[in-house]
Design an enzyme around this catalytic site. Structure first.
Site, PDB file in Angstrom:
ATOM      1  N   ASP A   1      -4.606  -4.374  10.409  1.00 57.87           N
ATOM      2  CA  ASP A   1      -3.433  -5.547   9.847  1.00 57.87           C
ATOM      3  C   ASP A   1      -2.706  -6.489  10.660  1.00 57.87           C
ATOM      4  OD1 ASP A   1      -2.744  -6.217   7.338  1.00 57.87           O
ATOM      5  OD2 ASP A   1      -0.953  -4.368   7.638  1.00 57.87           O
TER       6      ASP A   1
ATOM      7  N   CYS B   1       2.698  -4.782  -9.383  1.00 61.46           N
ATOM      8  CA  CYS B   1       2.323  -3.075  -9.132  1.00 61.46           C
ATOM      9  C   CYS B   1       3.509  -3.399  -8.167  1.00 61.46           C
ATOM     10  CB  CYS B   1       1.309  -3.563  -7.554  1.00 61.46           C
ATOM     11  SG  CYS B   1       0.988  -2.260  -6.445  1.00 61.46           S
TER      12      CYS B   1
HETATM   13  S1  SF4 Z   1       1.693   0.185  -9.295  1.00 64.33           S
HETATM   14 FE1  SF4 Z   1      -0.075   0.878 -10.013  1.00 64.33          FE
HETATM   15  S2  SF4 Z   1      -1.854  -0.311  -8.669  1.00 64.33           S
HETATM   16 FE2  SF4 Z   1       0.165  -0.379  -7.349  1.00 64.33          FE
HETATM   17  S3  SF4 Z   1      -0.165   0.820  -6.392  1.00 64.33           S
HETATM   18 FE3  SF4 Z   1       1.652   1.609  -7.685  1.00 64.33          FE
HETATM   19  S4  SF4 Z   1      -0.817   3.098  -9.467  1.00 64.33           S
HETATM   20 FE4  SF4 Z   1      -1.377   1.799  -7.717  1.00 64.33          FE
END
Ligand code: SF4
Ligand code: SF4
Length: 371
Positions: free
Chosen positions: A130, A210
């Site tokens: 990374d 997200c």
């Molecule tokens: S918001 Fe949804 S896509 Fe993002 S890490 Fe959490 S579960 Fe996974």
């Protein structure tokens, strides 16, 4: 081309060093370039402008390391998330320990020295985890370390997806491994479990929704409609990995999470000063969110606990130096409601000078239940 014996010795040394997976990939141009361009064009990259900057280089290791013949891909596990008690904030499992870049790079460099020694001729090796613009996950898939799951994580049948990836770009030519076939089948638990609908379709993540992106990388205010969905997460989100059947048998990894960092008391986080932040998180992945981001997230998490015991701390935060943190504390008070929260918000509405924080206070007042 290196002999089968040399390849076997490299695999064996990688496992001795603590990696749970090792595979070899050709450095040919990766097909992810097109997907990445479409993904960014759709806006799914949110504020990650750096992804656009190095599109071609990410897909073509030879542009960064001329003469590279093989990418030695490795994975290390970090263990499953632990549960947290009420009043504590959740920190993503990968961050519940020291910064992995340091220890993973050190092991990769040791592996690089071994490769040079076993090759019987001068060999160049560049270690990366990374730390350079490259499609790491795609290389890992090509090297047979696993497949890209519908939650976009790399998944391995034996060790699941709680893994960290690293690569050695070398001019030693090794026979490449075969990619692993997709193992998701007809499952779509991760899509169903995502709290915000960020997995807009299988294999496609909208970073704007997200919680991992928002709590770690996003520097502005958290989108109001998503705040209740944050729960008590203060750094990252593991929801789409926790439900994955391939993680069912995951055990604590190496070098192992430090349970003290797996969760933190929310009020402490909200009131963390600069020295405390550096002391506690300075050498961990949590530093990436910065103190302001962590306190912003803690304010929202406190609002989501439904526990009015945190009202005095949130009221104090309405006088904080940081307007963004003040605004999120106001949101939390509006969500918790009650006479004390309302009184503090009314007082703040008369003195708040920052336009965004003032708007947060007004919206919170409109929302706050009187009792
Ligand atoms: S918001 Fe949804 S896509 Fe993002 S890490 Fe959490 S579960 Fe996974
Ligand atoms: S939860 Fe199911 S669909 Fe999602 S990554 Fe895991 S196996 Fe694939």
């Amino acid at each position: 081309m290196a002999t089968a014996r040399t390849a076997a010795a490299i695999r064996s040394r990688a496992l001795e060093l603590g990696f749970v997976q090792v595979g070899f990939a050709s450095p040919d141009v990766l097909p992810g370039r097109r997907f990445c361009a479409d993904w960014l064009a759709a806006g799914y990259g949110a504020g990650m402008a750096f992804m656009a900057r190095h599109g071609d280089r990410r897909a073509d290791p030879s542009r960064q390391w001329p003469g590279v013949r093989t990418v030695i891909c490795v994975a290390a596990t970090y263990g499953a998330p632990t549960s947290v008690t009420a009043g504590y904030g959740r920190i993503a499992a990968y961050a519940a320990g020291p910064d992995y870049h340091d220890w993973l790079l050190a092991r990769l460099q040791t592996l690089g020295q071994f490769v040079a020694a076993v090759a019987g001729r001068p060999v160049r090796c560049h270690a990366c985890t990374d730390t350079a613009p490259v499609f790491e996950r795609e290389l890992a898939v090509r090297a047979g370390l696993g497949w890209r799951g519908r939650n976009t994580c790399l998944i391995n049948r034996r060790v699941g997806s709680y893994t960290l990836l690293g690569e050695l770009f070398t001019d030693l030519e090794l026979v490449p491994d075969a990619p692993t076939p997709d193992g998701c089948g007809c499952c779509q638990r991760c899509l169903d479990a995502c709290p915000t609908g960020a997995l807009v379709q299988p294999y496609v993540l909208d970073s704007r929704r997200c919680l991992a992106y928002l709590t770690i990388e996003h520097r502005g205010a958290l989108p109001r409609p998503l705040r209740p969905l944050l729960g008590t997460r203060v750094f990252g989100c593991d929801a789409c990995q926790e439900v994955c059947p391939w993680n069912r048998r995951t055990r604590p990894g190496w070098p192992g999470p430090e349970p003290a960092l797996a969760a933190s008391e929310l009020v402490d986080l909200l009131e963390l000063d600069s020295a405390g932040f550096r002391r506690r998180y300075g050498s961990t992945p949590v530093a990436r969110a910065r103190r302001r981001g962590l306190r912003r997230n803690a304010a929202v998490a406190l609002g989501n606990t439904g526990d009015r015991d945190s009202v005095p701390a949130l009221v104090r935060t309405l006088s904080d130096d940081d307007a963004q943190v003040r605004g999120h504390a106001a949101w939390a008070l509006g969500r918790l409601g009650g006479a004390a929260a309302r009184a503090a918000l009314e007082a703040a509405s008369r003195r708040e000078a920052d336009p965004e924080a003032a708007l947060e206070v007004l919206l919170a007042l409109a929302e706050a239940a009187p009792a």
